[in-house]
Design a protein around this motif. Structure first.
Motif, PDB file in Angstrom:
ATOM      1  N   THR A  52      11.949  -2.997  -2.713  1.00 54.09           N
ATOM      2  CA  THR A  52      11.996  -2.059  -1.602  1.00 54.09           C
ATOM      3  C   THR A  52      10.792  -1.141  -1.658  1.00 54.09           C
ATOM      4  O   THR A  52      10.124  -1.023  -2.690  1.00 54.09           O
ATOM      5  CB  THR A  52      13.316  -1.264  -1.599  1.00 54.09           C
ATOM      6  N   HIS A  53      10.521  -0.488  -0.527  1.00 55.58           N
ATOM      7  CA  HIS A  53       9.331   0.347  -0.376  1.00 55.58           C
ATOM      8  C   HIS A  53       9.735   1.615   0.365  1.00 55.58           C
ATOM      9  O   HIS A  53      10.593   1.583   1.239  1.00 55.58           O
ATOM     10  CB  HIS A  53       8.280  -0.425   0.426  1.00 55.58           C
ATOM     11  N   ASP A  89       8.764   0.022  -5.283  1.00 56.66           N
ATOM     12  CA  ASP A  89       7.349   0.375  -5.138  1.00 56.66           C
ATOM     13  C   ASP A  89       7.161   1.880  -5.274  1.00 56.66           C
ATOM     14  O   ASP A  89       7.992   2.672  -4.791  1.00 56.66           O
ATOM     15  CB  ASP A  89       6.832  -0.046  -3.765  1.00 56.66           C
ATOM     16  N   THR A 118       5.139   3.678  -3.607  1.00 54.91           N
ATOM     17  CA  THR A 118       4.929   4.214  -2.259  1.00 54.91           C
ATOM     18  C   THR A 118       4.038   5.451  -2.321  1.00 54.91           C
ATOM     19  O   THR A 118       4.457   6.575  -2.051  1.00 54.91           O
ATOM     20  CB  THR A 118       6.256   4.530  -1.540  1.00 54.91           C
ATOM     21  N   GLY A 160       9.030   6.235  -4.232  1.00 57.63           N
ATOM     22  CA  GLY A 160       9.748   5.273  -5.071  1.00 57.63           C
ATOM     23  C   GLY A 160      10.325   5.886  -6.325  1.00 57.63           C
ATOM     24  O   GLY A 160      11.556   5.938  -6.494  1.00 57.63           O
ATOM     25  N   ASP A 211       2.306   0.051  -6.257  1.00 61.71           N
ATOM     26  CA  ASP A 211       2.247  -0.700  -5.003  1.00 61.71           C
ATOM     27  C   ASP A 211       1.356  -1.937  -5.149  1.00 61.71           C
ATOM     28  O   ASP A 211       1.665  -3.003  -4.620  1.00 61.71           O
ATOM     29  CB  ASP A 211       1.692   0.185  -3.885  1.00 61.71           C
ATOM     30  N   ALA A 251       2.787  -5.435  -6.362  1.00 63.82           N
ATOM     31  CA  ALA A 251       3.845  -6.126  -5.621  1.00 63.82           C
ATOM     32  C   ALA A 251       3.627  -7.632  -5.552  1.00 63.82           C
ATOM     33  O   ALA A 251       4.548  -8.418  -5.809  1.00 63.82           O
ATOM     34  CB  ALA A 251       3.959  -5.541  -4.212  1.00 63.82           C
ATOM     35  N   VAL A 273      13.406  -3.047   3.615  1.00 63.47           N
ATOM     36  CA  VAL A 273      12.803  -1.755   3.928  1.00 63.47           C
ATOM     37  C   VAL A 273      13.480  -1.139   5.154  1.00 63.47           C
ATOM     38  O   VAL A 273      14.187  -1.814   5.906  1.00 63.47           O
ATOM     39  CB  VAL A 273      11.285  -1.889   4.207  1.00 63.47           C
ATOM     40  N   GLY A 278       1.921   1.123   3.537  1.00 61.25           N
ATOM     41  CA  GLY A 278       2.024   0.087   2.511  1.00 61.25           C
ATOM     42  C   GLY A 278       3.024  -0.999   2.862  1.00 61.25           C
ATOM     43  O   GLY A 278       3.021  -2.076   2.255  1.00 61.25           O
ATOM     44  N   THR A 279       3.874  -0.752   3.874  1.00 59.80           N
ATOM     45  CA  THR A 279       4.859  -1.756   4.269  1.00 59.80           C
ATOM     46  C   THR A 279       4.179  -2.985   4.860  1.00 59.80           C
ATOM     47  O   THR A 279       4.588  -4.125   4.615  1.00 59.80           O
ATOM     48  CB  THR A 279       5.851  -1.156   5.281  1.00 59.80           C
ATOM     49  N   LEU A 281       2.813  -5.170   2.183  1.00 57.16           N
ATOM     50  CA  LEU A 281       3.939  -5.772   1.475  1.00 57.16           C
ATOM     51  C   LEU A 281       4.470  -6.984   2.245  1.00 57.16           C
ATOM     52  O   LEU A 281       4.806  -8.014   1.648  1.00 57.16           O
ATOM     53  CB  LEU A 281       5.052  -4.728   1.303  1.00 57.16           C
TER      54      LEU A 281
END
Length: 358
Positions: A164-165, A198, A200, A206, A226, A229, A243, A259-260, A263
């Motif tokens: 997860t992030h 993460d 984040t 995170g 991050d 990943a 997420v 950052g999502t 990812l």
């Protein structure tokens, strides 16, 4: 499963008590659990701007209570309270433009005021509306948790690793959480063995928030940079990335913590399924694509300073708080109205026509 989730509830970040809004100050976590009291709309807006809390659901719930606080002040001051209240609508709506829930909730509060009858008490009516919005978010999270678990069960077996992030847990909403709600439910059901969290960056949601929440529930977790990943997807058997979202455009593009996007690119390359869990209130059909979503920038000092000391000088910093993940990188969007696999404009429009699941 629903009863087990209710029994496992341990974390909350928003408390409306005796006419005051109390917020768990997430800037102090995980070292201190400090509650901040808000007594007016400007105080709530400042809490949103200064990251006392985060997450689209939590921000929208607090905005509802903030408007109620503003109304009570306007009524006490006398005069044309409706005209005066417009300033409170404005200060709350501008606190974080990326968050779709914010405008959605304020529209609901305005509609409730417009339906007032002459004999109605506006303060009582808005309090009932704010409490209803808060309770509705909590119930939506429970529904999404159950739907998300079924997806995890459908596509993979038990005892899997997920990533997860950001933080999309109880701290970011009215209870249980969106992404973390699904992860909690999957762990309770024996479907998840470990959660990779993460960092984040740069706000480190995170380790500061998500890891703190998962630890409250005793869920095994590992915090990772991050930038690690992709390596972990390759070596640790991660099957899902789960997420939350700040806003979803009509075509299925998703704005979420910075950052999502990267990812999701890594997940597609490694065959890891990518799940977005969010209330239908963040779906904005008036925005054609993610290109139309406003994205906030953070202070450059977050990147140029460490432990209060400047580490570099004479350079500029780019510090976006959110990015947009294209719909074609998303396997599924889970909402309280149902599930959309391989989201696109037609599927999201159909989803928004549905009534809420029970």
């Amino acid at each position: 499963m629903r009863d087990r989730l209710l029994a496992a509830e341990k974390v909350k970040a928003i408390d409306w008590r005796d006419g005051v809004l109390y917020l768990l100050d997430q800037r102090a976590l995980p070292f201190e659990e400090t509650w901040l009291a808000c007594t007016d709309a400007e105080g709530v807006a400042e809490a949103i701007r200064s990251k006392v809390l985060h997450g689209a659901p939590a921000i929208s719930i607090c905005a509802a209570y903030g408007l109620l606080l503003g109304l009570r002040q306007r009524l006490a001051a006398g005069g044309d309270w409706r005209a005066a209240l417009e300033a409170d609508f404005a200060v709350l709506s501008s606190a974080l433009p990326t968050t779709a829930n914010l405008s959605w909730v304020l529209d609901r509060m305005r509609e409730r005021l417009e339906r007032l009858k002459e004999r109605d008490d506006p303060s009582q009516a808005l309090e009932a509306q704010a409490l209803g919005i808060h309770d509705s978010d909590r119930e939506a999270n429970l529904t999404m948790a159950l739907l998300g678990v079924e997806l995890i069960r459908k596509y993979q077996g038990s005892e899997q690793a997920v990533m997860t992030h950001g933080n999309a847990g109880a701290l970011a909403g009215g209870g249980f959480g969106t992404a973390l709600g699904v992860i909690r439910a999957a762990w309770l059901d024996g479907m998840v063995e470990r959660v990779y969290v993460d960092e984040t960056r740069p706000s480190l949601q995170g380790p500061r928030l998500t890891a703190w929440e998962l630890a409250q529930d005793g869920i095994p977790l590992t915090v990772n940079a991050d930038s690690a990943a992709a390596h972990l997807m390759k070596t640790k058997g991660i099957t899902w990335v789960v997420v939350g979202a700040e806003r979803v455009a009509a075509n299925g593009d998703v704005a979420s913590s910075i950052g999502t996007y990267s990812l999701a690119v890594n997940a597609m390359h490694h065959g890891v399924r990518f799940m977005v869990v969010a209330s239908s209130s963040v779906i904005d059909l008036e925005l054609a694509s993610g290109d139309d979503i406003p994205l906030e920038e953070g202070e450059g000092a977050e990147l140029l300073e460490f432990a209060g000391h400047r580490v570099v000088s004479g350079v500029e910093a780019c510090n976006p708080l959110f990015d947009v993940t294209p719909a074609d990188l998303i396997d599924v969007i889970v909402t309280e109205k149902g599930v959309v696999e391989r989201p696109d404009a037609a599927k999201l429009a159909q989803l928004m026509c549905r009534k809420r699941l029970h």
